[in-house]
Enzyme design. Structure first.
Site, PDB file in Angstrom:
ATOM      1  N   GLU A 481      -2.098  29.486 -16.953  1.00 41.03           N
ATOM      2  CA  GLU A 481      -3.451  29.276 -16.433  1.00 41.03           C
ATOM      3  C   GLU A 481      -4.494  29.425 -17.537  1.00 41.03           C
ATOM      4  OE1 GLU A 481      -2.475  32.206 -13.335  1.00 41.03           O
ATOM      5  OE2 GLU A 481      -3.435  30.846 -11.926  1.00 41.03           O
ATOM      6  N   GLU A 501       4.972  32.466  -9.503  1.00 47.55           N
ATOM      7  CA  GLU A 501       4.407  33.382  -8.504  1.00 47.55           C
ATOM      8  C   GLU A 501       5.043  33.330  -7.118  1.00 47.55           C
ATOM      9  OE1 GLU A 501       2.653  31.727 -10.720  1.00 47.55           O
ATOM     10  OE2 GLU A 501       1.126  33.030 -11.594  1.00 47.55           O
TER      11      GLU A 501
END
Ligand code: NAD
Length: 677
Positions: A481, A501
């Site tokens: 990210e 995740e």
């Protein structure tokens, strides 16, 4: 940096050669006689065979690696190497002979390095004309396994040579620390005296050896105490190391009489006796005093930085915590007090200025994980927490913010390169923090951390300067990210990336649900976020998530020249017809109309291999996280990026409150069984 030379095929030389060849470099290994070359080659073969037996390497790897090593007795074979590392015996005359020869034989570009453990770099460089391209690279046994590399420039070594050495270190998978040319360099300077002090305590009758051993282990948080370590590496070696330090420093560093006796006895240290519990605390404090004194004195002398000294202990000695971290845990005032008491017995020692200043400051030592520096008209923001794979924690994110603001404010810089040290780019966020937040019912701390992280990444995204992520290793979750918040991602072919995740019960919170879909479309973004598939830099480039891919040895010069020529531009996103066939199918599969069927598991029995495989992958993920992230991605896609990011934040409490989040986050090393709760 493609070809390296090693002079001396002994214990160290063969290991250094092995590691470089393992990482893909071409290696020439020289020794004086064919039988010595062969011995070195055999050491490498047996270490590699061990790795094959343990299934770490395949027999093909074995053959490839050996194929890159050319053993020879002809020194001229190293003439066109980029760097030549000397690993001949620790004898100044022999080393000088080798350097003189290398200086004459080698190309102008060649850097000459020594793996000395005791000599000064300037003294070694004496017969060499290229003092600007000469330095020490201090490896630790076993050099193919121990990742630490001390880089020690001499007084004439140039910055370019240091940078080249750092590049070599990265290319060969090392974690390097920068150290001044001083006795014992960084790690041995505080490590060797710990062993010496244990022998003094034994001679003084402070306690039996088993008690001293245990106190050493407990005080420094190490698995093996000072006697056991010396028994493993050799008592004469410990004597030699202490004597070396004593010669260059003051009497406190001299080997103790007890150590000399033990070395001449030819015996190992006996570790014996019942643990004398009442004596442990005083001994622990004495060990601490020795280490705390030395590392503070090293700061005074500019031997190395707080961060590098701690990194040296953690990577080179495998201490769980670095010595400055240990001092912080113990408390600066208490540390000052034990050092003050300890140095009273040594007239040659004075209270280190850095420790006096730190006590006055009344604060723990501060570690710099992120640094900004200017390199011509390029600003570099460097994250360096390689022992934790550069994972994002509070300190890293705070310092990233500070460093980035500093970089942005610098009027003279054209572009900012965001880079990291060590093998990983950024392996994600610090999971332990999330777990603690859940267990201690402090979800607001988790929310604040994530919200601040988003703020920092937004600042990077909004920067008016060109921001380039140099991705040269693993980039997972928060790391991926972070890279996606820059303008351009330039990766090496060693980089891999993904969003793990949903496999650990949560969803990406630093823009992972928003930015990818804006680059590559919602379908492929969902595929990556839902499945957690880790893709290579080439794959990411083929689908338009990574802008450029280069080899590790060319990435720096490519980035620099493209910035200079104004050619570095984002090329993210691809038209469907430009996508590789596999990804066109993926894109079709993740179209809105298929999502509910995919999430319900309906496709698990499909005859289409992609559908069945994907559905099975999704079945192993946390169901609540999948559903939630699907909604967030759908909603966010229709919003501005800023609003989409708010939407991502809005569900944090909800997801972290699920039972599956704790199950997933605590499942490291095993497959979590999610309950959908
Ligand atoms: N052993 C360790 O743990 C360790 C750790 C860090 C640094 N070092 C340093 O590394 C260096 C090498 O140590 P080692 O343990 O590998 O020694 P070693 O004795 O195992 O190997 C030295 C090799 O150098 C060869 N050699 C001697 N003269 C030569 C010449 N003129 N040209 C080419 N080769 C020559 C020898 O034949 C031998 O094979 C030393 O400076 C040592 O202080 C050792």
């Amino acid at each position: 940096m493609k070809k390296i030379g090693i002079v001396g095929a002994g214990l160290m030389g063969s290991g250094i050669a092995q590691k470089a060849a393992q990482e893909g470099l071409e290696v020439v290994m020289v020794d004086v006689k064919p039988e010595f070359v062969e011995k070195g080659m055999n050491i490498i073969k047996s270490t590699l065979q061990e790795a094959v037996d343990r299934k770490i390497l395949t027999s093909d790897n074995f053959t490839e690696i050996m194929g890159r090593i050319h053993g020879t007795t002809n020194m001229t074979d190293v003439r066109d190497c980029d760097i030549v590392i000397e690993a001949v015996p620790e004898d100044m005359k022999i080393k000088h002979g080798v350097f003189k020869q290398l200086d004459t034989i080698c190309d102008h570009k060649t850097i000459i390095a020594s793996n000395t453990s005791t000599f000064r770099v300037d003294a070694l460089a004496e017969p060499v004309n290229r003092k600007d391209r000469f330095l020490a690279l201090h490896y630790f046994y076993h050099p193919a396994k121990n990742r630490l590399l001390e880089i020690i420039p001499g007084s004439k070594t140039t910055k370019e040579t240091i940078n080249a050495a750092k590049r070599y270190s990265v290319l060969t998978g090392k974690t390097d620390i920068l150290v001044k040319d001083a006795p014992g360099f960084a790690v041995n300077r505080f490590f060797v005296p710990v062993n010496n002090e244990s022998t003094r305590m034994l001679a003084e009758g402070v306690a039996n050896s088993a008690t001293i051993e245990k106190a050493g282990r407990d005080a420094l948080g190490i698995a093996m105490g000072p006697f056991e370590i010396v028994n493993l590496t050799g008592v004469p070696m410990a004597l030699h190391a202490s004597a070396g330090l004593g010669l260059g420093l003051t009497p406190f560093y001299d080997p103790s009489e007890r150590l000399k006796e033990q070395a001449s006895s030819g015996k190992l240290w006996p570790i014996e006796g019942e643990i004398q519990e009442d004596k442990l605390e005083a001994i622990k404090d004495r060990f601490r005093a020795v280490v705390f004194y030395i590392i503070s004195a090293m700061l005074d002398e500019g031997v190395s930085s707080i961060d590098d000294i701690d990194l040296g202990a953690k990577v080179g000695l495998r201490w769980a915590k670095g010595p400055f971290e240990l001092m912080n845990d113990y408390g600066i005032d208490k540390a000052y007090a034990i050092v003050e008491k300890f140095i009273k017995s040594w007239p040659d020692l004075t209270m280190p200025k850095s420790l006096i200043a730190q006590k006055k400051l009344g604060k723990p030592w501060e570690f710099r994980f992120v640094k900004y520096y200017k390199d011509g008209n390029i600003g570099r923001v460097v994250i360096s927490r390689p022992d934790a794979m550069n994972a994002l924690n509070h300190a890293v994110v705070n310092q990233l913010d500070e460093a980035f603001k500093e970089a942005e404010a610098d009027k003279d810089t054209k572009a900012i390169i965001l880079e990291t040290t060590g093998k990983a780019f950024v392996a994600g966020a610090d999971i332990k923090f999330f777990i603690d937040c859940i267990k201690e019912d402090k979800l607001e701390a988790n929310y604040d951390f994530t919200a601040f992280g988003q703020e920092v990444l937004n600042r990077i995204d909004d920067s008016k300067k060109l921001v380039v992520a140099k991705m040269d290793g693993l980039a997972l979750g928060g790391g991926f990210e972070l890279a996606l918040s820059t303008d351009v991602i330039v990766a090496t072919n060693k980089a891999v990336m993904g969003f793990p995740e949903t496999g650990i019960g949560i969803y990406p919170g630093l823009g992972g649900t928003q930015r990818p879909s804006r680059f590559i479309g919602k379908e492929m973004a969902k595929y990556l976020v839902f499945t957690g598939r880790v893709i290579s830099a080439e794959e990411a480039n083929a689908i338009g998530l990574v802008d450029y891919v280069f080899t590790p040895d060319e990435i720096d010069s490519k980035i620099e020249s493209m910035i200079k020529e104004g050619k570095l531009a984002a090329k993210k996103g691809k038209k469907t017809e430009e996508l590789p066939a596999e990804w066109q199918k993926i894109k079709a599969l993740f179209a809105d109309e298929n999502i509910s069927a995919l999430l319900s598991g309906k496709y698990q029995t499909s005859n289409d291999p992609l559908e069945a495989k994907t559905a099975k992958t999704l079945a192993a993920k946390a169901p609540i996280a999948l559903r939630m992230v699907n909604d967030i991605m759908d909603k966010g896609y229709k919003m501005s990026l800023k609003d989409g990011l708010k939407e991502e934040l809005a569900h944090l409490y909800e997801i972290f409150r699920t039972k599956d989040a704790l199950t997933g986050l605590t499942s490291v090393g095993k497959k979590p069984q999610f309950e959908g709760k």
